[in-house]
Design an enzyme around this catalytic site. Structure first.
Site, PDB file in Angstrom:
ATOM      1  N   SER A 591       0.409  -1.224   0.286  1.00  0.00           N
ATOM      2  CA  SER A 591       0.243   0.303  -0.413  1.00  0.00           C
ATOM      3  C   SER A 591       0.721   1.206   0.175  1.00  0.00           C
ATOM      4  O   SER A 591       1.410   1.431  -1.051  1.00  0.00           O
ATOM      5  CB  SER A 591      -1.171  -0.094   1.199  1.00  0.00           C
ATOM      6  OG  SER A 591      -2.341   1.059   0.951  1.00  0.00           O
ATOM      7  N   ASP A 666      -8.771  -4.170  -6.517  1.00  0.00           N
ATOM      8  CA  ASP A 666      -8.672  -3.383  -5.413  1.00  0.00           C
ATOM      9  C   ASP A 666      -9.168  -2.171  -5.568  1.00  0.00           C
ATOM     10  O   ASP A 666      -8.923  -1.772  -6.534  1.00  0.00           O
ATOM     11  CB  ASP A 666      -6.730  -3.690  -5.342  1.00  0.00           C
ATOM     12  CG  ASP A 666      -6.849  -2.340  -3.969  1.00  0.00           C
ATOM     13  OD1 ASP A 666      -7.502  -1.667  -3.309  1.00  0.00           O
ATOM     14  OD2 ASP A 666      -5.487  -2.263  -3.915  1.00  0.00           O
ATOM     15  N   HIS A 698      -7.429  -4.968  -1.482  1.00  0.00           N
ATOM     16  CA  HIS A 698      -6.921  -4.917  -1.211  1.00  0.00           C
ATOM     17  C   HIS A 698      -5.341  -4.943  -0.780  1.00  0.00           C
ATOM     18  O   HIS A 698      -4.453  -4.957  -0.500  1.00  0.00           O
ATOM     19  CB  HIS A 698      -7.067  -3.767  -0.622  1.00  0.00           C
ATOM     20  CG  HIS A 698      -5.552  -2.100  -0.364  1.00  0.00           C
ATOM     21  ND1 HIS A 698      -4.464  -1.834  -1.374  1.00  0.00           N
ATOM     22  CD2 HIS A 698      -4.864  -1.830   0.715  1.00  0.00           C
ATOM     23  CE1 HIS A 698      -3.485  -0.722  -0.872  1.00  0.00           C
ATOM     24  NE2 HIS A 698      -3.430  -1.165   1.049  1.00  0.00           N
TER      25      HIS A 698
END
Length: 721
Positions: A591, A666, A698
């Site tokens: 991320s 995602d 995600h």
């Protein structure tokens, strides 16, 4: 306190946690959360519920009353008894007590729920005293005083009253008009979309109109012909959704909306009710997120009453917590703010006059657990003892006196009883897997109770080869700010050898990696890699959480730049160590950490040989409005910052081996990021590797996480060793 902290830091710096060499090796099935053996490798735990000031342990077969002074238990209710009293059979039988609750301190009622009904069972009279239908409810929110519940069904918002009558509040709910759910992309501390008044007779709820927000074209590949399943995704600088707040009155069946004005480019958050149920309080924030107001509204008419508080900033203000009225004085409330540089508590009267600052210092209030009404205190979590700890304190509202309620070490989670007179403390320390204590919220008695733990968990890793975990501090790139790091070194570490080394990084706001939990909060993958002969270094750079406003806001309008400079200080530290092979340094993150991984790979191509970037942001113009604009402003107002932080122009600088991994669906960091970077790499002739997880969001869910971490590991094994 300063002497104590200094001694602790000396211990941190020079004392590694060294596991005794053993025979067993970890597998990812053992230590990855998706693994088949993971549940046996985490420290023993217990689950509880408060029944007023009585503590009840919840288990599969029974509920047990815990004597808070002796830690002894006695059976309260068995699962077979509950099913007999409830008359449940077959698929509707209650299988365990883990979700049970005891809503009323003065009544022997236990709340149980199956797929059909929720019910209150009198465990002294051995009978069901109340029941309510609950089939097909989503995001349910029950109020113990009115026994009414709010829930969603087929996009519509409903309330079911105590007499089991269902009331439909909305008719236009759909993918574009969303009721009773989280809004503003779950930013600003928003975790739900419905808010009952204290008496449960009025319900405040969010309505989000996102019809004007662009669709991101997610694809479902499972049907015979793949189908488009778009997400509403407001990107930075683009049109955002509009939120309003409605109030439903159970008695009148009427709905009014708070008259907050035009909701365009505004955020409404941290909804709270007055003790008399007549007034609603809400923080209102402009789209620039630099002007925050606390405003009150008449709950019956929706009329705006007053602006009680305002806070502005040349960077951003981030309201994360609702106000809390004092249980013993309905004319005063507590507000949280980091206006002095650190998140602290302030006492106000209900007219909005600030009476005094309750907590102060270069530390932060991390949570408000509740109140001790008898002693007129608020119970909080804070890192006052040490930057990387979380401890429990009581703050006297009249005097501001702060008193610690735990042992002053480690990372503590407290859960207080209804009156605030008692709490149980679930904590760990770097060399302590888990301890649970039960204590009164009186500091002296709490200290004594801490010496008699209810549970002291055994080390579930006993018998395995355990790496060395240690921590310490380095200076940030500014030459003055302390940064905490964690280092993980292989079992049977030999300082005369040269080891490949991996930097694990996150680096973004509202997160940290290093704290005083078990193994210094090390991730299981680090253990797995150390077992394979790697050294790992994890540094919490400026921009991460729990260090105050200026520490976090150092990255404003230029995400990734200060963070990289601090991470490179970690590299300097590594290069000073004789056992680190400077030609074999890798980096991995997910991320924000994926963004940092690629940033480091392309900005320092001669330092990092291998990188694995998961779910990476590539260009902040493709990230969501609320988060992106808080830290970067808009692409229109900060074009230089967006250009500087975009990784697209740096695709040509990729030199080492880079693997990019993403969830194909995602909804947080949409696939446009990865695909655009790959496209640019093709254009300029660089060669990253790319792997996707179809249908995954995600983060990889369930057992796919094992597959993911084996893939990450293998990439370093193939190219860094």
């Amino acid at each position: 306190m300063k002497i104590k902290n200094a001694l602790l830091l000396i211990v941190i710096a020079i004392t590694p946690m060294t596991g005794m060499a053993q025979d067993k090796l970890f597998t990812l099935e053992d230590i990855n959360y998706g693994g088949n053996n993971y549940r046996n490798m985490v420290p023993e735990n217990r689950w509880f519920a408060w029944w007023g000031d009585e503590l009840v342990r919840l288990d599969v077969e029974g509920c047990h009353i815990v004597d808070k002074r002796t830690n002894k238990e006695k059976m309260l209710i068995g699962i077979d008894e509950i099913n007999a009293w409830a008359g449940t059979t077959d698929s509707l039988m209650f299988r365990h007590f883990y979700h049970a609750s005891f809503p009323y301190a003065d009544k022997p009622y236990i709340m149980m729920q199956n797929i059909n009904e929720r019910m209150l069972i009198d465990f002294k009279a051995h009978k069901v005293v109340w029941r309510q239908s609950c089939r097909d409810e989503e995001k349910e929110d029950w109020n113990k005083n009115s026994r009414a519940i709010a829930y969603l069904k087929n996009h519509q918002l409903f309330v079911r009253d105590a007499d089991n009558n269902e009331h439909r509040l909305t008719t236009d709910g759909c993918r574009e008009i969303v009721y009773g759910s989280t809004v503003h992309r779950d930013e600003f501390g928003i975790t739900k979309g419905t808010y009952w008044s204290n008496d449960g007779m009025k319900l405040a709820f969010y309505r989000m109109d996102q019809s004007m927000v662009a669709d991101y074209p997610q694809v479902n590949i499972d049907p015979r012909i793949a189908e488009c399943e778009p997400d509403k995704y407001p990107m930075a600088g683009e049109t955002s959704h509009k939120v309003t707040v409605g109030v439903y009155d159970i008695k009148t069946k009427n709905i009014v909306y708070l008259q907050a004005g035009d909701p365009t480019d505004r955020y409404f958050t941290n909804i709270a009710w007055s003790p008399d149920n007549k007034t609603i309080y809400m923080f209102e924030l402009n789209r620039d997120q630099n002007d925050c107001k606390l405003v009150s509204y008449n709950a019956s008419t929706g009329e705006r009453i007053a602006e009680l508080y305002r806070e502005t900033s040349d960077k951003y203000v981030e309201p994360l917590h609702p106000i809390h009225f004092l249980p013993w004085d309905n004319s005063k409330f507590i507000l949280q703010s980091q206006k002095d540089g650190y998140n602290h508590l302030y006492l106000f009267d209900k007219s909005g006059k600030e009476l005094r600052q309750l907590t102060k210092g270069k530390w932060i209030v991390m949570d408000v657990y509740g109140f001790d009404s008898k002693n007129k205190s608020v119970i909080i979590a804070a890192n006052e003892a040490n930057d990387i700890q979380q401890n429990t304190y009581t703050v006297n509202v009249n005097t501001g006196k702060l008193a610690r309620l735990d042992n002053g070490r480690g990372w503590h989670y407290a859960n207080i009883s209804e009156s605030g007179a008692w709490f149980y403390d679930n904590y760990s320390e770097p060399d302590v897997p888990r301890v649970i204590t039960i204590a009164p919220t009186d500091a002296k008695r709490a200290m004594a109770a801490a010496e008699k733990p209810y549970l002291k968990a055994a080390d579930p890793w006993k018998g395995y080869q355990i790496p060395e975990f240690s921590t310490g501090k380095i200076k940030a790139a500014d030459g003055k700010t302390d940064l905490y790091y964690r280092m993980v070194r292989p079992t049977n570490f030999d300082e005369s050898k040269k080891y490949p080394t991996v930097i694990y990084v996150y680096g973004g706001p509202h997160a940290h990696n290093v704290d005083a939990r078990w193994h210094w909060s090390s991730r299981s993958w680090e253990t797995y890699m150390a077992q394979k002969g790697y050294v790992l270094l994890i540094v919490d750079n400026r921009g991460s959480e729990n260090r105050g406003r200026d520490f976090e806001q150092a990255t404003f309008r230029q995400l990734g730049q200060v963070e990289m400079a601090d991470q490179m200080k970690g590299i300097e530290f590594l290069k000073s160590l004789p056992y680190v092979d400077q030609d074999r340094i890798g980096v991995h993150g997910w991320s924000y950490g994926g963004y940092m991984t690629i940033s480091l790979m392309v900005n320092y191509p001669d330092v990092f040989k291998v990188g694995v970037a998961g779910g990476p942001v590539i260009d902040w113009k493709w990230y969501e409005v609320m988060y992106g604009e808080r830290y970067m402003d808009t692409p229109q107002t900060n074009p230089e910052g967006y250009a500087k932080t975009s990784l697209l122009p740096r695709a040509k600088d990729l030199k080492g081996k880079l693997q990019i991994i993403t969830g194909y669906n995602d909804p947080t960091v949409v696939p446009q990021h990865c695909l655009s970077f790959i496209k640019e790499c093709i254009k300029v002739g660089t060669q990253p590797d790319f792997f996707v997880y179809p249908g995954e969001p995600h983060n990889m869910r369930g057992h796919q996480s094992v597959h993911l971490h084996e893939r990450i590991t293998q990439y370093f094994e193939d190219y860094l060793k």
